[in-house]
Write a protein that holds these residues in place. Structure first.
Motif, PDB file in Angstrom:
ATOM      1  N   ILE A 139       0.644   7.171   5.725  1.00  0.00           N
ATOM      2  CA  ILE A 139      -0.525   6.290   5.741  1.00  0.00           C
ATOM      3  C   ILE A 139      -1.547   6.786   4.722  1.00  0.00           C
ATOM      4  CG2 ILE A 139      -2.551   5.586   7.090  1.00  0.00           C
ATOM      5  CD1 ILE A 139      -0.832   5.383   9.528  1.00  0.00           C
ATOM      6  N   LEU A 140      -2.056   5.846   3.953  1.00  0.00           N
ATOM      7  CA  LEU A 140      -3.099   6.156   2.986  1.00  0.00           C
ATOM      8  C   LEU A 140      -4.425   5.675   3.556  1.00  0.00           C
ATOM      9  CD1 LEU A 140      -3.898   7.063   0.107  1.00  0.00           C
ATOM     10  CD2 LEU A 140      -3.328   4.745  -0.665  1.00  0.00           C
ATOM     11  N   GLU A 141      -5.354   6.600   3.622  1.00  0.00           N
ATOM     12  CA  GLU A 141      -6.602   6.306   4.331  1.00  0.00           C
ATOM     13  C   GLU A 141      -7.775   6.300   3.365  1.00  0.00           C
ATOM     14  OE1 GLU A 141      -7.132   8.579   8.009  1.00  0.00           O
ATOM     15  OE2 GLU A 141      -9.135   9.145   7.307  1.00  0.00           O
ATOM     16  N   ASP A 142      -8.539   5.225   3.387  1.00  0.00           N
ATOM     17  CA  ASP A 142      -9.727   5.110   2.544  1.00  0.00           C
ATOM     18  C   ASP A 142     -10.915   4.930   3.479  1.00  0.00           C
ATOM     19  OD1 ASP A 142     -11.616   4.672   0.650  1.00  0.00           O
ATOM     20  OD2 ASP A 142     -10.776   2.782  -0.104  1.00  0.00           O
ATOM     21  N   ARG A 143     -11.723   5.965   3.611  1.00  0.00           N
ATOM     22  CA  ARG A 143     -12.727   5.977   4.668  1.00  0.00           C
ATOM     23  C   ARG A 143     -14.146   6.158   4.141  1.00  0.00           C
ATOM     24  NH1 ARG A 143     -12.519   7.379  10.151  1.00  0.00           N
ATOM     25  NH2 ARG A 143     -10.290   7.862  10.013  1.00  0.00           N
ATOM     26  N   TRP A 144     -15.077   5.496   4.791  1.00  0.00           N
ATOM     27  CA  TRP A 144     -16.490   5.671   4.500  1.00  0.00           C
ATOM     28  C   TRP A 144     -17.177   6.126   5.778  1.00  0.00           C
ATOM     29  CZ3 TRP A 144     -18.550   4.720  -0.418  1.00  0.00           C
ATOM     30  CH2 TRP A 144     -17.640   4.156  -1.340  1.00  0.00           C
ATOM     31  N   VAL A 145     -17.905   7.246   5.701  1.00  0.00           N
ATOM     32  CA  VAL A 145     -18.561   7.780   6.889  1.00  0.00           C
ATOM     33  C   VAL A 145     -20.074   7.761   6.692  1.00  0.00           C
ATOM     34  CG1 VAL A 145     -18.723   9.757   8.464  1.00  0.00           C
ATOM     35  CG2 VAL A 145     -16.612   9.361   7.171  1.00  0.00           C
ATOM     36  N   SER A 146     -20.797   7.309   7.686  1.00  0.00           N
ATOM     37  CA  SER A 146     -22.255   7.269   7.587  1.00  0.00           C
ATOM     38  C   SER A 146     -22.845   8.672   7.680  1.00  0.00           C
ATOM     39  CB  SER A 146     -22.845   6.419   8.717  1.00  0.00           C
ATOM     40  OG  SER A 146     -24.225   6.680   8.839  1.00  0.00           O
ATOM     41  N   ILE A 147     -23.571   9.053   6.656  1.00  0.00           N
ATOM     42  CA  ILE A 147     -24.171  10.388   6.648  1.00  0.00           C
ATOM     43  C   ILE A 147     -25.352  10.450   7.611  1.00  0.00           C
ATOM     44  CG2 ILE A 147     -25.412  12.057   5.207  1.00  0.00           C
ATOM     45  CD1 ILE A 147     -23.725  11.137   2.891  1.00  0.00           C
ATOM     46  N   GLU A 148     -25.979   9.293   7.804  1.00  0.00           N
ATOM     47  CA  GLU A 148     -27.117   9.289   8.716  1.00  0.00           C
ATOM     48  C   GLU A 148     -26.673   9.485  10.161  1.00  0.00           C
ATOM     49  OE1 GLU A 148     -29.200   5.613   7.534  1.00  0.00           O
ATOM     50  OE2 GLU A 148     -28.655   6.308   5.539  1.00  0.00           O
ATOM     51  N   GLU A 188      -1.636   1.758  -8.310  1.00  0.00           N
ATOM     52  CA  GLU A 188      -2.204   3.004  -7.806  1.00  0.00           C
ATOM     53  C   GLU A 188      -1.759   3.297  -6.359  1.00  0.00           C
ATOM     54  OE1 GLU A 188      -3.716   5.187  -9.261  1.00  0.00           O
ATOM     55  OE2 GLU A 188      -4.983   6.311  -7.850  1.00  0.00           O
ATOM     56  N   THR A 189      -1.887   2.288  -5.518  1.00  0.00           N
ATOM     57  CA  THR A 189      -1.480   2.445  -4.119  1.00  0.00           C
ATOM     58  C   THR A 189       0.005   2.759  -4.017  1.00  0.00           C
ATOM     59  OG1 THR A 189      -3.162   0.833  -3.475  1.00  0.00           O
ATOM     60  CG2 THR A 189      -1.454   1.308  -1.861  1.00  0.00           C
ATOM     61  N   ALA A 190       0.798   2.043  -4.790  1.00  0.00           N
ATOM     62  CA  ALA A 190       2.239   2.253  -4.771  1.00  0.00           C
ATOM     63  C   ALA A 190       2.572   3.695  -5.161  1.00  0.00           C
ATOM     64  CB  ALA A 190       2.927   1.283  -5.723  1.00  0.00           C
ATOM     65  N   ARG A 191       1.869   4.193  -6.159  1.00  0.00           N
ATOM     66  CA  ARG A 191       2.132   5.560  -6.614  1.00  0.00           C
ATOM     67  C   ARG A 191       1.838   6.553  -5.488  1.00  0.00           C
ATOM     68  NH1 ARG A 191      -0.549   9.531  -8.460  1.00  0.00           N
ATOM     69  NH2 ARG A 191      -2.565   8.465  -8.533  1.00  0.00           N
ATOM     70  N   MET A 192       0.694   6.365  -4.828  1.00  0.00           N
ATOM     71  CA  MET A 192       0.309   7.319  -3.787  1.00  0.00           C
ATOM     72  C   MET A 192       1.212   7.243  -2.567  1.00  0.00           C
ATOM     73  SD  MET A 192      -3.698   7.970  -4.120  1.00  0.00           S
ATOM     74  CE  MET A 192      -4.558   6.422  -4.090  1.00  0.00           C
ATOM     75  N   LEU A 193       1.739   6.072  -2.291  1.00  0.00           N
ATOM     76  CA  LEU A 193       2.622   5.932  -1.126  1.00  0.00           C
ATOM     77  C   LEU A 193       4.090   6.105  -1.531  1.00  0.00           C
ATOM     78  CD1 LEU A 193       0.983   3.041   0.934  1.00  0.00           C
ATOM     79  CD2 LEU A 193       1.132   5.452   1.551  1.00  0.00           C
ATOM     80  N   ALA A 194       4.299   6.442  -2.796  1.00  0.00           N
ATOM     81  CA  ALA A 194       5.655   6.650  -3.305  1.00  0.00           C
ATOM     82  C   ALA A 194       6.543   5.450  -3.055  1.00  0.00           C
ATOM     83  CB  ALA A 194       6.267   7.917  -2.690  1.00  0.00           C
ATOM     84  N   THR A 195       6.014   4.272  -3.379  1.00  0.00           N
ATOM     85  CA  THR A 195       6.820   3.073  -3.216  1.00  0.00           C
ATOM     86  C   THR A 195       6.681   2.199  -4.466  1.00  0.00           C
ATOM     87  OG1 THR A 195       7.230   1.180  -1.776  1.00  0.00           O
ATOM     88  CG2 THR A 195       4.948   1.828  -2.047  1.00  0.00           C
TER      89      THR A 195
END
Lengths: 232, 232
Positions: A139-148, A188-195
């Motif tokens: 699984i490729l995870e793209d996350r945004w976390v609130s610093i506040e 890009e996604t394909a490269r990272m997931l090796a597909t």
DNA sequence: CAGTGGTCTAGACCACAGC
DNA sequence: CTGTGGTCTAGACCACTGT
């Protein structure tokens, strides 16, 4: 005629059977709980419990004063359990692995801010990471976390512990939103997931809040062939 | 010190707050229901109701004799409502349409039989149909119906009424299985959904039983961009 | 075997929504 | 205003399971 002790599941099944065999057809009104209780020789509370279950699963609809009706247009109501990624991998017997790809504090992009209705965080921590199963991308995870809302995340060594795990253990949410769809892998996604580019990938997008404060919004892109199953 | 009347939701929220603020951390054991009831000045039944809710949403885990624990590895538990396709379309304000593509009695293919564990129907009715929204393709449905469990389906005019609707109204199920994944459109599928071959499509696969008798197994292929959302 | 959650009962009152 | 579902209480017993 002595009524044996009956559990609410017995009552539920008997009512459900009456719906299945058309004693009560879709759209029909069922008797009041009190009458059903008398008919079955149990307490009204027990009928209430049974009805609550039938209502939860979408077979009937209840309204105060309006009474109980068999749903004319039943819905399929399914429950999805989404575990921590590490546990999901380990449960299959595979070896779990994790790679931090990038970690950066950035101003919140508009499309991310939009997911958090009302309160929109100014700057957030963006974490990109890859979860591995048996040393292969999972699984490729793209996350945004609130610093506040979660400033402590800045001190966490995200190369060792995934944001997924840290958040789930340290920032429980009170509300969340889940969205599931399919995308076609870009280069890009394909490269990272090796597909292969163009592969169809299942995506889970989750946004969580604690009260009205935004915690995190994550886009999890799964490998080809990934399936979501309903619990039992 | 007179305790006001408290609802189980109040109790639930107070317990949840104690978990969020780490009074009880992940893995910790909570006091027995009876003690919590005393602490909050309510009946044990009320605590039980609150705990049941927290357990349903995956925040705690309960075991007889073992007691109640805060889950060390919380899961995200989501509820999906899947309505009849016609209603789903109409709810967006679009005009619903329906086309029967093919309808044939065939011996059950192995991959279909496999979905129905235990009982495997010999011959089934295969129905292929297209659901339209505003005259454009919306969902492509590939369905197998058990003739043994639902022989009446043979007399239904499937050009007028979709198998989806007929079944949901006439053959309620007691158990089902749902599987969600992504596929890449092949030439034939792309043509029927009026999209490009290779598009990423979300697929919902549902199998239903009444008791242990198989009713139907359906593969619903959605158009590009289709999203599943969790309720509330 | 004993502790803890799960359920049942009977009765009461509350809250919402049709009338 | 009144009917119907929703919930609370107190007390009892059951059922599972860890020790």
């Amino acid at each position: 005629m002595s009524a044996d002790r009956q559990s609410w599941k017995d009552i539920r099944d008997r009512i459900r059977d009456q719906i299945l065999d058309r004693t009560y057809a879709p759209g029909d009104k069922l008797p009041r709980d009190a009458d059903i209780a008398e008919q079955f020789g149990c307490a009204r509370t027990t009928v209430q419990r049974a009805m609550q279950d039938l209502s939860d699963t979408g077979l009937i609809e209840r309204k105060r004063k309006g009474g109980t009706h068999v749903r004319a247009n039943p819905v399929t109501r399914a429950t999805l359990d989404i575990p921590i990624t590490r546990l999901e991998v380990e449960e299959t017997g595979a070896v779990y692995g994790y790679q931090l790809i990038d970690r950066k504090v950035l101003p919140t992009p508009r499309e991310v801010a939009a997911k958090f209705e009302q309160v929109e965080p100014n700057s957030m921590l963006r974490v990109q990471a890859l979860h591995l199963a048996d040393h292969k991308p999972h699984i490729l995870e793209d996350r945004w976390v609130s610093i506040e809302t979660a400033p402590e995340i800045l001190d966490v060594d995200l190369a060792r512990e995934s944001a997924n795990e840290w958040l789930v253990r340290n920032k429980p949410y009170t509300r969340f939103d889940l969205r599931i769809y399919a995308i076609s892998a870009d280069a890009e996604t394909a490269r990272m997931l090796a597909t292969e580019p163009g592969s169809a990938l299942l995506v889970l997008e989750r946004t969580t809040w604690i009260g009205t404060d935004p915690i995190t919004s994550v886009r999890s892109i799964t490998i080809p062939g990934y399936q979501l199953l309903t619990k039992s």
